[in-house]
Design an enzyme around this catalytic site. Structure first.
Site, PDB file in Angstrom:
ATOM      1  N   HIS A 183       0.912  -1.187   0.012  1.00 30.18           N
ATOM      2  CA  HIS A 183      -0.148   0.008  -0.028  1.00 30.18           C
ATOM      3  C   HIS A 183       1.012   1.237   0.012  1.00 30.18           C
ATOM      4  CE1 HIS A 183      -2.803   2.918   2.482  1.00 30.18           C
ATOM      5  NE2 HIS A 183      -3.043   2.838   1.277  1.00 30.18           N
TER       6      HIS A 183
HETATM    7 CA    CA Z   1       0.446  -0.377  -4.317  1.00 28.20          CA
END
Ligand code: CA
Ligand code: V1S
Ligand code: ZN
Length: 393
Positions: A183
């Site tokens: 992320h």
């Molecule tokens: Ca990513």
């Protein structure tokens, strides 16, 4: 190499300083700056330098980095060395080196490394903004976890945030796309409260199990709807083993919706190569061409484009992917047989290393079962589409 020609009507630039590849995080550390040398050699081996403007970049100055980062944190990064690290106990804890010491070690030449990758990203951003480059590439950047005053997940300074902040002087809406398997939390957090940057990260998501544990589907920005940043963080949380077909379809539909609704004036894409099959830290089953599809897709928008690297822990495949993506930018097709005359050819040879091919089948390397169901993927598409009701250009 005779077939590698300059693209007509647009400019691609490649930003690099070979000093960056000489740094070592430590023997067992998965981040190997050496992968950048491997990449550069493949790019040159295929003759792609004839189709681009090649820039040798300068390191970013502390002043330039301080546009985003905390001064005290930068003083620490600049002064700490493996020899004096014990004198910096308090700072280590304060700046997250204490807890994440193994992830973000203090190594020889660390500040040089930091200023080199940041300098190359900023150089690329300047070429995009001046209009000299339609596409500017820096494979040494993309360190998306770094925060204002702390290091995280192999990232010390957030070169992406620095570049986007610079670009905001020229463009009123910028779309940031992140295809690293992790992320893009640092970039998301930095632009949490603005609608001038839309962040969109595709990643493996499993809180408490997979780093950094954030980036769920409902994480779309501040929940206070009067905050301008509301609905301007988007996340595509995935499970292990996603394959080429599903990923490409998802990328096309989701990114397509977002571009149509938000109408960005420029795009920044982080191309972490740890989303490939067989990556040492990754969990997906992607082939090089599926990863490259994302670059093709954003290139086809004809918007000013900044392309940066990121993760990628199986160096030979990182080099293959970023070479393929460099070729896509200039519109060149590369032969599947790797050039003979490249240094380190052995790194690509033998059955385990891809048999001297540029496009070995990576979906078979990873033993990860595809855990993503059609229903889950459909929910993601539906949610992002729904979220776009709140977004205006
Ligand atoms: Ca990513
Ligand atoms: N996954 C993973 C992983 N592996 C390591 C690691 C392994 C050996 C070492 F010598 C040092 C570190 N750390 C992690 C992750 C961080 C992943 C960062 C990805 C970066 C990026 O690709 O997105 C962008 C360049 N860290 C963790 O999982 C945290 C810990 C929770 C476990 C590992 N220990 C070392 C720290 C705490
Ligand atoms: Zn990553």
């Amino acid at each position: 190499n005779n077939c590698i020609e300059r693209p007509q009507g647009y400019n691609v630039s490649f930003h690099y300083n070979s000093k960056v590849e000489q740094h070592h995080f430590g023997k067992t550390h998965p981040m190997k700056p050496w992968r950048l040398q491997l990449t550069k050699q493949l790019v040159l081996g295929y003759g792609l330098e004839y189709a681009m403007d090649m820039y040798q970049t300068r390191p970013a100055t502390k002043q330039e980095i301080a546009i985003f980062h905390d001064r005290g944190y930068l003083d620490f990064l600049e002064l700490v060395t493996p020899n004096n690290v014990d004198e910096y106990r308090d700072e280590q804890n304060k700046y997250n080196f204490g807890i994440e010491f193994y992830d973000c070690p203090v190594f020889d030449g660390m500040w040089d490394y930091i200023s080199l990758y940041s300098g190359a990203t900023m150089d690329a951003a300047r070429k995009v903004c001046s209009g000299q480059s339609n596409i500017a590439i820096n494979w040494s950047g993309g360190l998306h976890h770094a925060k204002k005053s702390s290091a995280s997940g192999f990232c010390y300074v957030n070169d992406i945030v620095l570049a986007i902040q610079y670009m905001m002087q020229y463009y009123s809406r910028i779309l940031y796309i992140d295809i690293d398997v992790h992320h893009g939390d640092g970039v998301e957090q930095a632009f949490h409260s603005t609608n001038r940057v839309m962040t969109l990260s595709y990643h493996k998501y499993a809180p408490n199990e997979f780093f950094p544990g954030t980036g769920g589907l409902d994480e779309t920005g501040p929940k206070d709807t009067y905050n301008e940043g509301a609905h301007h963080s988007l996340n595509v949380p995935l499970k292990d083993g996603i394959d080429d077909h599903e990923y490409k379809e998802l990328f096309k539909v989701v990114t397509g919706h977002v571009i149509e609704a938000y109408k960005p004036q420029a795009i920044v894409i982080q191309c972490g190569a740890d989303s490939l099959g067989g990556d040492r830290l990754g969990r997906f089953n992607l082939n090089i061409t599926a990863h490259g599809y994302c670059v093709e897709f954003v290139k086809a928008t004809h918007l000013p484009l900044l392309i940066i690297g990121g993760g990628g822990y199986t160096p030979r495949n990182v080099a293959r992917t970023w070479t393929h993506e460099t070729a896509l930018c200039v519109g060149a097709q590369l032969h599947d047989d790797l050039p003979w005359h490249i240094p380190y050819r052995r790194a690509f040879s033998g059955e385990r290393n891809g048999d001297g091919k540029l496009y070995p089948d990576l979906s078979t390397v990873s033993l990860k079962q595809n855990q993503n169901t059609a229903e889950e993927l459909h929910t993601i598409v539906k949610n992002v589409h729904w979220e776009m009701r709140y977004v205006h250009s």
